[in-house]
Each structure stands twice: as structure tokens, then as C-alpha cells.
Design an enzyme around this catalytic site. Sequence first.
Site, PDB file in Angstrom:
ATOM      1  N   TYR A   1      38.132  31.238  38.460  1.00  0.00           N
ATOM      2  CA  TYR A   1      37.050  32.242  38.434  1.00  0.00           C
ATOM      3  C   TYR A   1      37.482  33.592  38.975  1.00  0.00           C
ATOM      4  CZ  TYR A   1      36.273  30.093  43.103  1.00  0.00           C
ATOM      5  OH  TYR A   1      36.432  29.565  44.364  1.00  0.00           O
ATOM      6  N   LYS A   2      38.736  33.688  39.400  1.00  0.00           N
ATOM      7  CA  LYS A   2      39.214  34.982  39.910  1.00  0.00           C
ATOM      8  C   LYS A   2      39.907  35.720  38.767  1.00  0.00           C
ATOM      9  CE  LYS A   2      39.714  33.053  44.568  1.00  0.00           C
ATOM     10  NZ  LYS A   2      38.753  33.871  45.316  1.00  0.00           N
TER      11      LYS A   2
ATOM     12  N   ARG B   1      39.811  44.871  51.356  1.00  0.00           N
ATOM     13  CA  ARG B   1      40.577  44.133  50.360  1.00  0.00           C
ATOM     14  C   ARG B   1      40.265  44.679  48.970  1.00  0.00           C
ATOM     15  NH1 ARG B   1      40.230  37.731  49.443  1.00  0.00           N
ATOM     16  NH2 ARG B   1      38.292  38.448  48.519  1.00  0.00           N
TER      17      ARG B   1
ATOM     18  N   ASP C   1      48.699  26.303  46.509  1.00  0.00           N
ATOM     19  CA  ASP C   1      47.372  26.781  46.111  1.00  0.00           C
ATOM     20  C   ASP C   1      47.581  28.102  45.368  1.00  0.00           C
ATOM     21  OD1 ASP C   1      44.932  28.115  45.967  1.00  0.00           O
ATOM     22  OD2 ASP C   1      44.247  27.403  47.925  1.00  0.00           O
TER      23      ASP C   1
END
Lengths: 400, 400
Positions: A224-225, A372, A199
Site C-alpha cells: 500500500y506504499k 519525513r 522487511d
Amino acid sequence: MTPLTREECAKLDTEDPLAGFREEFTLPEGVVYLDGNSLGALPKATPERVARVVEREWGADLVASWSTAGWWDQPRALGAKIAPLVGADTHEVVVGDSTSTNLFKTLVAALRQNPDRKVVVGESGNFPTDLYVTQGVVELVGATERRVAPGEPDLEAALATGDVAVVVLSHVDYHTGTLRDMAGVTRLAHEYGALVIWDLCHSVGALPIELGACEVDFAVGCTYKYLNGGPGAPAFTFVAERHHASARQPITGWHGHARPFEFSGEYVPAEGASHFLSGAQSLIAAAALEVSLELWSRVDLGQLRAKSLALTDLFVSLVADAGLTLVTPLAEERRGSQVSLRHPDGPAGEAVVRAMAERGVVGDFRQPDVLRFGFAPLYLRHVDVHDAAMALVEVLRSHG
Amino acid sequence: MTPLTREECAKLDTEDPLAGFREEFTLPEGVVYLDGNSLGALPKATPERVARVVEREWGADLVASWSTAGWWDQPRALGAKIAPLVGADTHEVVVGDSTSTNLFKTLVAALRQNPDRKVVVGESGNFPTDLYVTQGVVELVGATERRVAPGEPDLEAALATGDVAVVVLSHVDYHTGTLRDMAGVTRLAHEYGALVIWDLCHSVGALPIELGACEVDFAVGCTYKYLNGGPGAPAFTFVAERHHASARQPITGWHGHARPFEFSGEYVPAEGASHFLSGAQSLIAAAALEVSLELWSRVDLGQLRAKSLALTDLFVSLVADAGLTLVTPLAEERRGSQVSLRHPDGPAGEAVVRAMAERGVVGDFRQPDVLRFGFAPLYLRHVDVHDAAMALVEVLRSHG
């Protein structure tokens, strides 16, 4: 490393070979955006391209666009644009569906490629959808899930039983930012007769990936990241060429058919990764992704990685004394493009992230106690990282 | 009926209660678009809404939009807007993925709801992806496909063996335009202990649908044809409430989890149709669909059906002597919103469709010999239908 001053950071920005890319993104005024690992920023060229697919290709040209605007081949065309970012050949990647659905398809296909074995190994702490999809697949096909603690020692112990068909792992862990040794782990799995699905959601667009050189079997990832394809942008699927002739995924829709416009009653798989397509995909979403992938085609991934490491190094050094525990490995070969920090008083960490957001620094919080921060090298400057670190230090001091 | 003159058609247009909707669509100048059954026209409000999701929700607000712009709940919000168009309750419909993938999920779920039986019945001539997905599912779960000739007599014979778990049918046939008796067929299947999945791709937005009143078990459909959601717009899934507690679909991604933001390691299905969601969906595509569904919320489906029948009646009467064979049933209760005509010299039919397109009348051709004309009542006028029919008659005469 010794923490740099803001002036030193500004100097690094003037020497940054990727600096020009920042101008290609829309970024809100006064915001340092450290959540590009969740949703990447908007390329400035995207709105016009999206308006074109809506108003011209759809509105004016209507169904003719399936051929004239290349709609039918868009999943392959976008896959070909992603291929160089992941070290794949163009016909090994297609774009469509979600990461969850693509993991479902590749996991079923991988189990079929290794039919004498029935165990799927995953790691606890992997992104939940990977665990959930694995649970769904093993229940469906009568296989077994074996979930181990993260890391090569436990993985090797699990593989050593000799019954593992497939291993499902994240290249970069969403929570800790840990980068895995793709070549080593893939080799290890192969030595024990298992296939590997990687992944890539938190590594594609964050660092160079060499699926071919690492002899990876299957991979999935989102766009989309770090790839800036837009909210909920379509995901991608990689299928190594050596599996093309025999790999069979189960959602056998007409977009994966060899000759779809014959409208025959029998399914015949298309060649290459195209067989992994199923149904129609949004061409509006695809146009947005097309823009960002054209931008990405001009990125030197070596420069990207160097800047990513410099930015995360910088951030870590500036917050070293702030009272948080570094979760992300400092070793370069184990570090993604993200810094995760544990707050000693878990829930208070969420308030810290909120207070930073009020100061224009956007990160996020993941239960139970992790702050994060993602570092997208295309649009972040060293001074942004400096400002973000200072904001964090000040918020922690005032919340102390 | 007696063919109407163009003047009589123009008069009908002035009396048409749906006439105002035409102004809400962008239609190319000089074109009569009879392919809305393939790709619906663009609502005029769509470009602005799409620009807003791209530039404001994504570009300016970034990740915050997952909550502030309602992104997370969009699949349910869109489902709730589709529900009244198909006679369902709001919590019975969700939007996402493709029709193919949704058929895959519902078919596996339906087989699990009827675990003592292993046969899936489909009809030859159904849209190929329905046949292909059925093939994929039966191979995966060890069930059997039984394919019968279209129509209730053969269907009943297939059901009478008493081993049929699920029937997969299209409400309106994509090729012939035949409308099925949803209530009667569903009742028939239930009498023989089978569940039914209806594919609504060619009926939703073309005529009223009563999934609840017909006691349908599952349904899937697309939104890019009569619903005007845009090219490749996301599909939808209907799951009858009585199946919510026990129905289990196999692509168990985190968007279908009961408490996704706990990031727990174990999958717990969300309530209602939400369990049928899997991964992230394009929010740009969703915004386009949102616009068209808001338009559709103002449509009286009784008026829609009446106009649809009037338009298809008109077209059939005007081309009655043109030398083509009518494929679509004339009986109102068996007719969708489409007219299919067979050309005596198959391949020549394709040239006829091309020649009509050159005159600005867009229909399509389906192998081996069918000319297909779709009638979208929201943006077609009686005079358009008159002009299209005259064009067809003239083309056939000149090709004669």
C-alpha cells in the site's frame, strides 16, 4: 549538487522517461504528495477494476468466480506479479494477510529451519511492528530476542556469539530512510550461520531489489506504499526456493493445503510459497492491487531508481540551508526513496508539517522530531519537488 | 409438514415481514441462489460505498483518511456492528484477518488462559481449516490434539479425562447443517474445566447467537457468507470481557498495541478485543462490509430465524420423496439455515448440482456425496424455494 531553478526542473521533467506514468494516477489538484511512502496514490484504472470485481464477479457471477474469475489462485497470481519487482521467481512469492502476520509466519518458519539456535536478532529503531512481532514469537516458542543498535558493526558483534538463528531487518528504515546493504548483510548473517528475514515495506516499488541474487531466505512487505495497492492492501511473503521443501509456517489454514478441495482431515502443506497462505483474502482488495501491479509491470526499475535518487538529491540540495539536520544518508547506496530531516525543536517540527499541508505539500512527522518526505518516482515531477522544498523553506522562515 | 403449492408460497411471501430486504440485494436475473452459505449476495448499496472509499477516501484524501474517514478505528467500528448479531458487547468484537488466523490467535490465547492443561479437543468432520489450524497450534506450543466423533456424547467422554484445555467447535456444521447447543456444550466444557472457541462461520447472519448469555470464551467467524461482506471479506474475533485483562494472543502487531503512535519499542497490549488485532487491513474490503452490516442492523433476528426455519421446512417437505437422504436434522433446535441431502450414488450428486445450475438454481456439492443448499432469509422468497425444489425433483427424475 547545485540547487536547480524551477525552470531547470521543468526541463528535467520533459526529459524524464517515467513522466508518462504520472497521468496514470489520480492526484488531488494543487497537492504535492510526499507521503507515498505511507499510502501510495490511486491508479486511475483502479476504480473500474474494483467496480468490476464487486458488480460482475461478486454481484452477477457469485460463487462461480472462485474458478471463472481466478479467485482461488489470486494470491499466487499477485505474487507472480510482485516477483520481478523483488528479484524472485514467481513461485517464491504469495500475497495475503498483513506484513505483521507474514513476519510472524516467516519468523516461526525460519526458527524451525535453524533448530539448534534460539536467538532472534533485531535492531532498535526498526519499525515497531517488527519488534513487537519478534517479541511475540520468541515468547511463544521459547526463543530469545537480542536487540542491537542499527548498523553492521553491532549486528556482526551480535552474530559473532554463534547462537543467532534469525536476523530480522528492514531494507529501508521507515524513520531515517537508510537503505541497508542487502547482499552484504545477508552474506554476513549466513557466514555466522543465521538466516535473514528482510522487511521490504519501504523499499519495494522504491528501488530494485534482488532477493534471489542476494540469497535472501525470507522476506515480507506491504503493497500500500510505493506499490499503490490501496489502503491496507494485502501484504506479501517471499520464501526462497531452497527452503520450500522443509520450511513450515504455523498458521496452517486450508488455503495453504496441497489439496484443499479434498476436505481431508489432515493438513498437507502446499508446494512452494503457497504453503504460507492460511485463510481467505479479500478479492476486492486483491483486484485493486492487481491493477497497480499491472502498471508496475511496465516500470523500468533502473529508471525508477535513477529518478528517485535525482528527486531526493534535488530536495536535499534545495533545503540544505533551511536549518534542519539531514537524517537520511546522502551516499546513494545507503539512501532509500525518502528524505528525513530532524527539527532542532522537536515538537515544532509537527507544526511545520501541518503548515506545509496547508500549502498543499503533504509529508508527515514521526516522533520525536523527524519530518519525513517520501518520493514516489512514478507520479512526482522535479517541479513538484522544487515547489515542496520552497514551501518547506518558507514555512521554516515564517515559523522562525 | 404438507408440501405447499406455489400459490401458497406466493401468499406467504406477501406476508413475510422480511420481504423488503430482497430489494436491497443485487441478484442475477432468473437465478435462485442457494449458495449464500458460501458467498452471500451483493447489497445494492455496496458499489457506491466501495467507490467512495476508493475515489474519495483513498484517491482524494489520501493518508488524511486514517483519521478523517475513521480508518484506524474501522476494525473496532465493524466489530461493534457485529456484536449485536452475536449477543456480544461492542468492545468484545473486532474485525480483521481471516477466520483461520483468528482461530490461530484465539486458540493460542485460550491455551494460555488454561495453562495447566495441554489438550485441544476438536471434532472429526469439522471444517478442515479448523482442524488444520488446531494441528498447527498444538505442534507449535507442544499441546496435543484429541479428535472425537461429532456430538455431545463423545465430547463429554473426551472432556471427562480432565486434561482438556480448549474445545474448538463449529456452531453450525458446514457439511451437514447441524446446529449445536451452544449453551449446553459451553456449560459442559466449563464443568470439566475447559474453555470453548466457537466457529460461527455458518451461523452468524443465519440465526440469533447469544455468546454472552452462553458464557462463551472466544469465537471467530467470517463475514462473506450470510453477512454479505463480499468475497474474502475480513473475519471477526470475539473475546469475552472476563478474558480481556489476561488473554494474550501471539501475533503482536502494532494495530493491537495500546498506544501505537508512540512508536515505542516494547509491545503493550491494547485493551479489550483490540489486542487481538495485528496488522493493517484492507479499508476497501472494510467499506464493503460496513454497508452490509448497516443493512443487518435493521434485521430482526427472531424474524430471520422464523423465516429460515420456514424455508428449510418447505424445501425438505417438497423434496421428501425425491430419493435423497436428509442429512440436516429436522429438529428445529438442531438445524442451521441449510439443507444437506445425501445422494445414493455419490458422484452422481455432483452432476445433479450441475444440472440444477443450468436451470438457474445454484447450490453446491461437497465430497463425497452431499448436495448442499443454503437458505439466506433476507433475499430468498418462498416461491424461490418452491422453484428450486421442483427443479431438484425434475433433475433427479431425468437423471434417474
